[in-house]
Design a protein around this motif. Structure first.
Motif, PDB file in Angstrom:
ATOM      1  N   TRP A 121      15.427  -8.423  10.347  1.00  0.00           N
ATOM      2  CA  TRP A 121      14.145  -8.426   9.632  1.00  0.00           C
ATOM      3  C   TRP A 121      12.999  -8.762  10.577  1.00  0.00           C
ATOM      4  O   TRP A 121      11.933  -8.124  10.541  1.00  0.00           O
ATOM      5  CB  TRP A 121      14.197  -9.439   8.487  1.00  0.00           C
ATOM      6  CG  TRP A 121      15.143  -9.051   7.408  1.00  0.00           C
ATOM      7  CD1 TRP A 121      16.398  -9.523   7.160  1.00  0.00           C
ATOM      8  CD2 TRP A 121      14.913  -8.038   6.406  1.00  0.00           C
ATOM      9  NE1 TRP A 121      16.964  -8.902   6.086  1.00  0.00           N
ATOM     10  CE2 TRP A 121      16.077  -7.984   5.597  1.00  0.00           C
ATOM     11  CE3 TRP A 121      13.854  -7.190   6.119  1.00  0.00           C
ATOM     12  CZ2 TRP A 121      16.196  -7.114   4.535  1.00  0.00           C
ATOM     13  CZ3 TRP A 121      13.963  -6.321   5.050  1.00  0.00           C
ATOM     14  CH2 TRP A 121      15.126  -6.283   4.271  1.00  0.00           C
ATOM     15  N   VAL A 122      13.234  -9.780  11.411  1.00  0.00           N
ATOM     16  CA  VAL A 122      12.191 -10.138  12.386  1.00  0.00           C
ATOM     17  C   VAL A 122      11.940  -8.972  13.335  1.00  0.00           C
ATOM     18  O   VAL A 122      10.789  -8.635  13.657  1.00  0.00           O
ATOM     19  CB  VAL A 122      12.606 -11.402  13.163  1.00  0.00           C
ATOM     20  CG1 VAL A 122      11.626 -11.680  14.291  1.00  0.00           C
ATOM     21  CG2 VAL A 122      12.689 -12.596  12.225  1.00  0.00           C
ATOM     22  N   GLY A 123      13.035  -8.325  13.772  1.00  0.00           N
ATOM     23  CA  GLY A 123      12.874  -7.167  14.661  1.00  0.00           C
ATOM     24  C   GLY A 123      12.109  -6.045  13.999  1.00  0.00           C
ATOM     25  O   GLY A 123      11.256  -5.397  14.616  1.00  0.00           O
ATOM     26  N   LEU A 126       8.418  -7.076  13.785  1.00  0.00           N
ATOM     27  CA  LEU A 126       7.801  -6.958  15.114  1.00  0.00           C
ATOM     28  C   LEU A 126       7.586  -5.497  15.482  1.00  0.00           C
ATOM     29  O   LEU A 126       6.553  -5.135  16.076  1.00  0.00           O
ATOM     30  CB  LEU A 126       8.685  -7.638  16.158  1.00  0.00           C
ATOM     31  CG  LEU A 126       8.720  -9.171  16.125  1.00  0.00           C
ATOM     32  CD1 LEU A 126       9.718  -9.698  17.146  1.00  0.00           C
ATOM     33  CD2 LEU A 126       7.330  -9.742  16.387  1.00  0.00           C
ATOM     34  N   GLY A 127       8.571  -4.645  15.122  1.00  0.00           N
ATOM     35  CA  GLY A 127       8.420  -3.220  15.408  1.00  0.00           C
ATOM     36  C   GLY A 127       7.222  -2.623  14.690  1.00  0.00           C
ATOM     37  O   GLY A 127       6.460  -1.833  15.253  1.00  0.00           O
ATOM     38  N   ILE A 128       7.052  -3.005  13.399  1.00  0.00           N
ATOM     39  CA  ILE A 128       5.911  -2.506  12.628  1.00  0.00           C
ATOM     40  C   ILE A 128       4.602  -2.988  13.236  1.00  0.00           C
ATOM     41  O   ILE A 128       3.630  -2.227  13.342  1.00  0.00           O
ATOM     42  CB  ILE A 128       6.032  -2.956  11.159  1.00  0.00           C
ATOM     43  CG1 ILE A 128       7.232  -2.255  10.497  1.00  0.00           C
ATOM     44  CG2 ILE A 128       4.756  -2.652  10.394  1.00  0.00           C
ATOM     45  CD1 ILE A 128       7.526  -2.743   9.098  1.00  0.00           C
ATOM     46  N   ALA A 132       1.706  -0.628  14.692  1.00  0.00           N
ATOM     47  CA  ALA A 132       0.328  -0.702  14.188  1.00  0.00           C
ATOM     48  C   ALA A 132      -0.659  -0.933  15.328  1.00  0.00           C
ATOM     49  O   ALA A 132      -1.749  -0.350  15.352  1.00  0.00           O
ATOM     50  CB  ALA A 132       0.213  -1.813  13.145  1.00  0.00           C
ATOM     51  N   ALA A 133      -0.258  -1.781  16.278  1.00  0.00           N
ATOM     52  CA  ALA A 133      -1.143  -2.047  17.416  1.00  0.00           C
ATOM     53  C   ALA A 133      -1.333  -0.798  18.272  1.00  0.00           C
ATOM     54  O   ALA A 133      -2.444  -0.515  18.741  1.00  0.00           O
ATOM     55  CB  ALA A 133      -0.564  -3.184  18.264  1.00  0.00           C
ATOM     56  N   VAL A 134      -0.250  -0.055  18.463  1.00  0.00           N
ATOM     57  CA  VAL A 134      -0.350   1.183  19.246  1.00  0.00           C
ATOM     58  C   VAL A 134      -1.249   2.196  18.542  1.00  0.00           C
ATOM     59  O   VAL A 134      -2.106   2.838  19.165  1.00  0.00           O
ATOM     60  CB  VAL A 134       1.055   1.778  19.482  1.00  0.00           C
ATOM     61  CG1 VAL A 134       0.946   3.173  20.092  1.00  0.00           C
ATOM     62  CG2 VAL A 134       1.864   0.871  20.393  1.00  0.00           C
ATOM     63  N   ILE A 135      -1.051   2.350  17.225  1.00  0.00           N
ATOM     64  CA  ILE A 135      -1.883   3.288  16.459  1.00  0.00           C
ATOM     65  C   ILE A 135      -3.345   2.880  16.525  1.00  0.00           C
ATOM     66  O   ILE A 135      -4.241   3.720  16.694  1.00  0.00           O
ATOM     67  CB  ILE A 135      -1.391   3.362  15.004  1.00  0.00           C
ATOM     68  CG1 ILE A 135       0.001   4.013  14.946  1.00  0.00           C
ATOM     69  CG2 ILE A 135      -2.381   4.143  14.135  1.00  0.00           C
ATOM     70  CD1 ILE A 135       0.612   4.007  13.571  1.00  0.00           C
TER      71      ILE A 135
END
Length: 318
Positions: A121-123, A126-128, A132-135
């Motif tokens: 869940w943490v992974g 963090l992936g989301i 979002a930061a990349v987008i």
């Protein structure tokens, strides 16, 4: 040591611990050690049965005798010392698990042990967040960083197409507005200026005739009642841009009602009431507008030369 061993679900390790306690400080042969391990295992399997019998000395002796009979029935000779050590180990609670006290260390240990449950869940979270930061960077930060260069680049490309001073002056005003917005950290204002420059560049590269829309089932003209003066009417003739090959173009048009520029294939050009009525009579005569050319825009120009009276104002939606 006994607590650590007791949490293991296996039987033999516990027996080994009790056997070591039974023979500590002595030198028993290997067969006796193995026998002691088996006694402790038997006690552990029968723990519920013997729990109450350890509270009374006589019952404890009965338990030892019962153990002797169990092994005698199997043809195994178990020394009394081994049986006594096994019963003592059980009585002292060596098989009872005592959980460690609640503390920060134990909480951290449990979190680590359960990392397989919460780790995914943490992974995922963090992936989301990373996505979002990349987008955000690709959509907003990077384009904003290029805004100053984009303003100059598009302005330069448009200037190369301009064929008149009025067109060049318009381009300079767009560039100046964009650079001023950048100095004031007005990103939205700079983007609007860049959009205007891009639309102007497109317009400068186009050549077309303005033709009044005259197809069955389509409007030729409309009128609007302005919000600020409900007693008046604004008249518009609907036109389209046709290039020298006869292809209808999409043209950047500034909507005088919304103040936004958008590329459209058909738009309304504002005219006075007599011009509006003249076009209407031409169409009502035989269903065909004989005089359907409204103007002409040359390449390198921003504004068409109109054949009919107009304010130059336009609308793109109705």
């Amino acid at each position: 040591m006994s607590n650590d061993v007791a949490v293991d679900s296996g039987v033999r390790p516990v027996g080994a611990a009790a056997a070591q306690a039974a023979v500590a400080g002595s030198t028993h042969p290997l067969d006796e050690v193995m026998l002691a391990m088996d006694v402790v295992d038997t006690l552990r399997r029968r723990e519920r049965l013997v729990k109450t019998e350890l509270d009374d000395l006589n019952r404890e002796e009965d338990l030892k005798e019962r153990l002797r009979k169990i092994y005698a029935a199997q043809g195994i000779d178990v020394p009394d010392l081994v049986i006594e050590q096994g019963v003592a180990a059980l009585k002292e609670g060596r098989f009872t698990y005592a959980p460690p006290p609640r503390s920060l260390a134990t909480r951290l240990a449990r979190i680590y042990v359960n990392r397989g449950d919460w780790g995914k869940w943490v992974g995922g979270i963090l992936g989301i967040m990373i996505l979002a930061a990349v987008i955000h960077y690709v959509s907003f930060v990077a384009p904003d960083a290029d805004l100053p260069r984009d303003l100059v680049r598009v302005h330069t490309e448009a200037i190369a197409l301009a064929e008149s001073d009025p067109a060049r002056e318009t381009l300079e005003s767009y560039l100046g507005a964009g650079q001023s917005a950048m100095r004031n950290d007005d990103t939205q204002g700079a983007r609007r200026a860049l959009h205007e420059l891009e639309m102007a560049r497109t317009t400068l590269g186009q050549e077309y005739s303005l033709r009044i829309v005259n197809r069955p089932g389509e409007q030729t003209g409309i009128w609007r009642v302005p919000d600020i003066n409900t007693g008046a009417r604004n008249y518009y003739i609907l036109v389209e841009a046709v290039d020298p090959t006869g292809r209808v173009l999409r043209v950047p048009i500034r909507n005088e009602e919304t103040r936004e520029t958008e590329a459209v294939a058909t738009w309304g050009v504002r005219v006075d009431e007599p011009t509006f009525n003249a076009v209407a009579r031409d169409k009502q005569d035989d269903g065909i507008i004989d005089r359907d050319r409204f103007g002409y825009k040359a390449r390198g120009e921003l504004v068409p030369r109109y054949d009919m009276p107009t304010t130059g104002g336009a609308i793109t939606r109705w």
